[in-house]
Design a protein around this motif. Structure first.
Motif, PDB file in Angstrom:
ATOM      1  N   VAL A  44       0.873  -1.184   0.000  1.00  0.00           N
ATOM      2  CA  VAL A  44       0.000   0.000   0.000  1.00  0.00           C
ATOM      3  C   VAL A  44       0.909   1.233   0.000  1.00  0.00           C
ATOM      4  O   VAL A  44       1.784   1.354   0.871  1.00  0.00           O
ATOM      5  CB  VAL A  44      -0.913   0.035   1.252  1.00  0.00           C
ATOM      6  N   ASN A  45       0.736   2.118  -1.009  1.00  0.00           N
ATOM      7  CA  ASN A  45       1.593   3.307  -1.012  1.00  0.00           C
ATOM      8  C   ASN A  45       0.934   4.452  -0.236  1.00  0.00           C
ATOM      9  O   ASN A  45      -0.203   4.345   0.241  1.00  0.00           O
ATOM     10  CB  ASN A  45       1.965   3.709  -2.434  1.00  0.00           C
ATOM     11  N   GLU A  46       1.680   5.552  -0.129  1.00  0.00           N
ATOM     12  CA  GLU A  46       1.227   6.654   0.715  1.00  0.00           C
ATOM     13  C   GLU A  46      -0.065   7.271   0.194  1.00  0.00           C
ATOM     14  O   GLU A  46      -0.962   7.626   0.978  1.00  0.00           O
ATOM     15  CB  GLU A  46       2.331   7.727   0.806  1.00  0.00           C
ATOM     16  N   ARG A  47      -0.159   7.418  -1.142  1.00  0.00           N
ATOM     17  CA  ARG A  47      -1.374   8.026  -1.692  1.00  0.00           C
ATOM     18  C   ARG A  47      -2.593   7.161  -1.390  1.00  0.00           C
ATOM     19  O   ARG A  47      -3.674   7.677  -1.082  1.00  0.00           O
ATOM     20  CB  ARG A  47      -1.202   8.216  -3.204  1.00  0.00           C
ATOM     21  N   ALA A  48      -2.432   5.833  -1.452  1.00  0.00           N
ATOM     22  CA  ALA A  48      -3.533   4.927  -1.119  1.00  0.00           C
ATOM     23  C   ALA A  48      -3.896   5.052   0.354  1.00  0.00           C
ATOM     24  O   ALA A  48      -5.074   4.968   0.723  1.00  0.00           O
ATOM     25  CB  ALA A  48      -3.157   3.487  -1.456  1.00  0.00           C
ATOM     26  N   GLU A  49      -2.873   5.215   1.185  1.00  0.00           N
ATOM     27  CA  GLU A  49      -3.145   5.412   2.611  1.00  0.00           C
ATOM     28  C   GLU A  49      -4.043   6.632   2.819  1.00  0.00           C
ATOM     29  O   GLU A  49      -4.986   6.600   3.617  1.00  0.00           O
ATOM     30  CB  GLU A  49      -1.834   5.592   3.382  1.00  0.00           C
ATOM     31  N   GLU A  50      -3.734   7.723   2.074  1.00  0.00           N
ATOM     32  CA  GLU A  50      -4.515   8.948   2.210  1.00  0.00           C
ATOM     33  C   GLU A  50      -5.972   8.735   1.789  1.00  0.00           C
ATOM     34  O   GLU A  50      -6.903   9.147   2.499  1.00  0.00           O
ATOM     35  CB  GLU A  50      -3.886  10.067   1.374  1.00  0.00           C
ATOM     36  N   LEU A  51      -6.152   8.088   0.632  1.00  0.00           N
ATOM     37  CA  LEU A  51      -7.516   7.933   0.116  1.00  0.00           C
ATOM     38  C   LEU A  51      -8.309   6.889   0.896  1.00  0.00           C
ATOM     39  O   LEU A  51      -9.525   7.026   1.080  1.00  0.00           O
ATOM     40  CB  LEU A  51      -7.487   7.565  -1.368  1.00  0.00           C
ATOM     41  N   LEU A  52      -7.638   5.812   1.331  1.00  0.00           N
ATOM     42  CA  LEU A  52      -8.357   4.728   2.001  1.00  0.00           C
ATOM     43  C   LEU A  52      -8.535   4.996   3.492  1.00  0.00           C
ATOM     44  O   LEU A  52      -9.392   4.374   4.116  1.00  0.00           O
ATOM     45  CB  LEU A  52      -7.612   3.389   1.811  1.00  0.00           C
ATOM     46  N   GLY A  53      -7.728   5.892   4.036  1.00  0.00           N
ATOM     47  CA  GLY A  53      -7.871   6.221   5.440  1.00  0.00           C
ATOM     48  C   GLY A  53      -7.243   5.224   6.379  1.00  0.00           C
ATOM     49  O   GLY A  53      -7.567   5.217   7.580  1.00  0.00           O
ATOM     50  N   TYR A  54      -6.343   4.377   5.890  1.00  0.00           N
ATOM     51  CA  TYR A  54      -5.638   3.418   6.717  1.00  0.00           C
ATOM     52  C   TYR A  54      -4.150   3.477   6.379  1.00  0.00           C
ATOM     53  O   TYR A  54      -3.770   3.746   5.227  1.00  0.00           O
ATOM     54  CB  TYR A  54      -6.124   1.984   6.469  1.00  0.00           C
TER      55      TYR A  54
END
Length: 821
Positions: free
Chosen positions: A491-501
């Protein structure tokens, strides 16, 4: 003296063998004879005299009371000299000297006299003499239980000489068959069989013919000396020739009493009359002949059948042994040539067969070939964990212990040079007919290179994972990866931002457990579709959970799924505004083009009115100026019509439906019939498909393309070809775009001409609105036709392209969706 005759039926082993009559004195006057007794005596005597069985009747003192003529003939004795004599003395003084087995005969017969309570049966051999022939007799005797000779005994002698000779003949034939079985070729066996048929069966004229599959002939392989003398060179029978081929094909024996009368006779002038032909399975036939008619009896036929059956079994064995030898040789070669080590051990663990493949790799060249168990005993072998391996723990030993196969056991072998290598061993059991273990076959493959590569790959994987983590962290799109069980692996950082985890919270967790709503959405179906088909997917969706529009691209692999997604909410808003703007522009274009029609019609009408009313005062220049003005107004109207059609492509089109392009092209050709006839155009239309589209708009596309092909043909006769090609591989041809790239079946329909062509620099410009490459004086047109075609094709999800050079004609290719089934 008065005498009486008493008769008794002779029975033995449940069967009737004749009648014995006894004549004796009676104390009553001779003047009162009993005619019935006399008649019975004469009848019984006649029967016994004519019987083929020798008869001795003994009284209770074992004196000879009566013998028949057959007994005289068998033993070479005279009835008058025998009757009344003591049977014991008769045997000792006369009969014993005429038997080959006298002592056994005497002991056995005298025993019946000593204890006359049982039946006896045995065989004896009479030797030849001046008054008798050599023969084998079967003695059958039993006590007489009633009548005047009660207490005496009746002895019967049956001639069994033929049976003995047949038995001896069969024994010789059996010995001959054993000789055949030892033969190493069909030809040698055939020659021996022919000789034995002559010597043992007394069938003088015979031959063995073997089938040659290469020439499809029956060739002589063995023949008797008599046959060679009679015929010289024996014939070869081709397919369909003679009785021999008939019997060979039918597989049934044939006995011909007069061979010259048979329609399949090979030579009508043959000296042979009787012929016996016997099939030898698939191997050939045995021919036996005689110059005499009806020469063979049932015994001859029976023995000949035995010969044929024995030959078939022998030839089958030779064929089978040769096949086994070929297979054994091939197995040996395959074993030695196999790229892996192979070992065969018996139930005791002893090596039966092996090659040197593993030893060549790890051991000395001079060492004898070792089986698996021997190799473990003599070499340093370790299991996968590095522990020394004992022979009783090897793969073959485990199979012998459990009866179950062992697969993919990895072992480490230390070579004589001290190097270590890896082998992968499989071992399987082979059971006998009784279910007991007979063999264990093991194979060993050198996997050292594979293990080293595996270690390198594992190191590289670790390095790549580190690198990927850094790369994914820099990717502007959100990215995550899941394995085949949909567990997060990256999971990359941008995905962390959008997914909230965070990545730590997601990696190792199942996607559907973290986001249970996703299992009820299109994500679940699309992700599984991508994994099952191993084809990438791309789509946009609105996430209620995140309250954003997302563009998602899913790339499957055998080990999982890589998902890239981005927030396209702003783009969707912009596109919505753009769509609204385009709709307003289309409405404006429609209104403008519609409102311009009336002034143009008025200009044209008044110009035509001036031309009619003032024609007599207008000079040539005036009339020409009016024509220019009218022509300009007409072209303006055509351009407005084209613009109106262009603006209506999206808003006024019909719903898509299956369209038969063959019918569409036929309608277009009818519309252009006058233009085609005037230009003498030659149009070839190949097989065209059904596509999914707007029937009237597609008709407009192909009408424009055919009109252009005719218009720009130059000075030569227009030659136009319409073809179609299925596109189901998006990588097949680069230009076959969106439809195939989305995984949809498509057709590329091409319209080709041999006209003036188009400069490659103008390929894009010709699809722009109101763009023309030629003046109105050279070619008619508004410059909107190809732009209209392009917009129609794009509405169908396809595209239109041109392939052309000046002077080389042009090919316009249109990509359209295949009709849905």
């Amino acid at each position: 003296m008065a005498r009486e005759l008493r008769t008794k039926t002779v029975r033995h082993d449940g069967g009737v063998h004749g009648t014995v009559g006894i004549v004796g004195a009676v104390d009553r006057p001779t003047a009162t004879p009993e005619p019935a007794s006399a008649t019975a005596f004469e009848g019984a005597a006649t029967v016994l005299e004519e019987a083929d069985v020798g008869v001795f009747v003994l009284d209770d003192e074992f004196d000879v009371a009566w013998i028949n003529e057959t007994t005289e003939h068998y033993f070479g004795v005279d009835r008058d000299a025998v009757v009344g004599r003591d049977k014991r003395r008769l045997i000792e003084e006369t009969i014993a000297g005429r038997l080959a087995d006298a002592d056994a005969f005497v002991d056995t017969v005298f025993a019946t006299y000593g204890d006359n309570t049982f039946a006896e049966r045995f065989e004896c051999h009479v030797t030849p003499g001046p008054d008798r022939e050599a023969r084998w007799l079967e003695h059958r005797s039993r006590p007489i239980e009633s009548g005047p000779y009660a207490g005496g005994r009746v002895e019967l002698y049956y001639d069994v000489t033929d049976r003995h000779e047949r038995t001896a003949q069969l024994q010789r034939l059996h010995d001959a068959v054993q000789e055949w079985i030892g033969g190493d070729s069909r030809e040698a066996v055939a020659a021996a069989a022919s000789r034995h048929i002559q010597e043992i069966l007394d069938l003088e004229v015979n031959g063995v013919f073997l089938y040659d599959p290469a020439t499809e002939e029956l060739r002589p392989a063995g023949w008797s000396s008599t046959a060679e003398t009679l015929f010289g060179e024996l014939p070869t029978f081709e397919a369909g020739d003679a009785i021999a081929w008939r019997v060979f094909e039918a597989g049934e024996p044939a006995l011909i009493d007069d061979v010259t009368a048979d329609p399949d006779v090979y030579n009508s002038e043959t000296p042979i009359r009787t012929e016996l032909c016997l099939p030898i399975g698939d191997h050939g036939v045995v021919l036996v002949g005689s110059p005499e008619r009806d020469a063979f009896d049932e015994s001859d036929r029976s023995l000949a059948n035995v010969v044929a059956s024995s030959l078939e079994a022998t030839f089958d064995r030779i064929h089978h042994e040769r096949q086994l030898e070929r297979e054994r040789t091939q197995t040996e070669r395959l074993l030695q040539m196999a790229p892996i080590g192979i070992s065969v051990e018996n139930a005791a663990g002893e090596t039966v067969l092996t090659n040197r493949r593993i030893q060549t790799r790890f051991g000395p060249e001079t060492e004898a070939a070792l089986g698996e168990t021997e190799l473990i005993e003599r070499w340093d072998v370790f299991d996968a964990s590095g522990e020394p391996l004992e022979p009783e723990d090897g793969p073959s030993a485990r199979v012998r212990r459990t009866g179950e196969p062992v697969f993919d056991t990895e072992l480490v072998v230390e070579s004589t040079a001290g190097d270590r290598g890896w082998i992968s061993v499989n071992a399987v059991p082979v059971f006998g007919p009784d279910g007991s273990l007979e063999r264990v076959i093991s194979s060993a493959e050198d996997v050292t290179a594979f293990k080293e590569q595996q270690r390198r790959l594992e190191r590289r994987k670790s390095e790549l994972e580190t690198e990927l983590s850094e790369v994914f962290g820099r990717v502007s799109d959100a990215f995550y990866a899941v394995d085949e069980e949909f567990r997060f692996t990256h999971v990359n950082e941008r995905a962390e931002e959008l997914l909230g985890y965070s990545s730590d919270e997601l990696v190792g967790e199942v996607l559907w457990e973290v986001f249970p709503g996703g299992k009820r959405s299109d994500l679940y179906e699309r992700y599984h579709q991508a994994m099952e088909t191993q084809e990438s997917l791309s789509w946009e969706r609105y996430s209620r959970t995140l309250d954003i529009w997302m563009e998602i691209r899913a790339y499957p692999s055998p080990t999982g799924l890589s998902v890239y997604f981005r927030d396209v909410t702003e783009r969707r808003k912009y596109e919505h505004k753009l769509e609204e703007s385009n709709e307003r522009l289309e409405q404006f274009a429609y209104a403008a083009s519609h409102d311009l029609q009336e002034p143009l019609r008025m200009v044209t009408s008044y110009l035509r009115l001036i031309e009619r009313r003032y024609d007599d005062v207008l000079d040539e220049d005036g009339r020409e100026f009016i024509e220019f003005a009218v022509d300009g107004a007409d072209r303006m109207r055509e351009m407005i019509d084209g613009l109106l059609a262009y603006s209506r492509v999206e808003t006024r089109g019909d719903e898509f439906e299956p369209v038969d392009l063959a019918q569409t092209l036929a309608a277009v050709r009818r519309d252009l019939e006058l233009q085609i006839e005037e230009s003498n155009a030659e149009i070839t239309v190949e097989s065209l498909p059904r596509v999914q589209g707007d029937r009237s708009q597609l008709r407009q596309v192909f009408q424009n393309l055919l009109t252009n092909a005719i218009e720009y043909s130059g000075n030569d006769r227009p030659r136009i070809t319409v073809t179609a090609e299925r596109v189901d591989d998006p990588t097949a041809i680069d230009r076959r775009t969106a439809l195939a790239a989305r995984g949809e079946d498509a057709w590329v329909v091409s319209v080709s001409d041999d006209g003036i062509g188009i400069d490659p620099d103008d390929h894009e410009r010709i699809f722009e609105v109101f763009q023309r490459l030629h003046g109105h004086d050279d070619h008619d047109g508004t410059g909107i036709g190809l732009a209209l075609c392009q917009r129609i094709v794009e509405r169908h999800g396809g595209e239109i392209q041109v392939d052309s050079k000046p002077g080389e004609g042009a090919t316009f290719s249109v990509t359209l969706p295949a009709a849905s089934t």
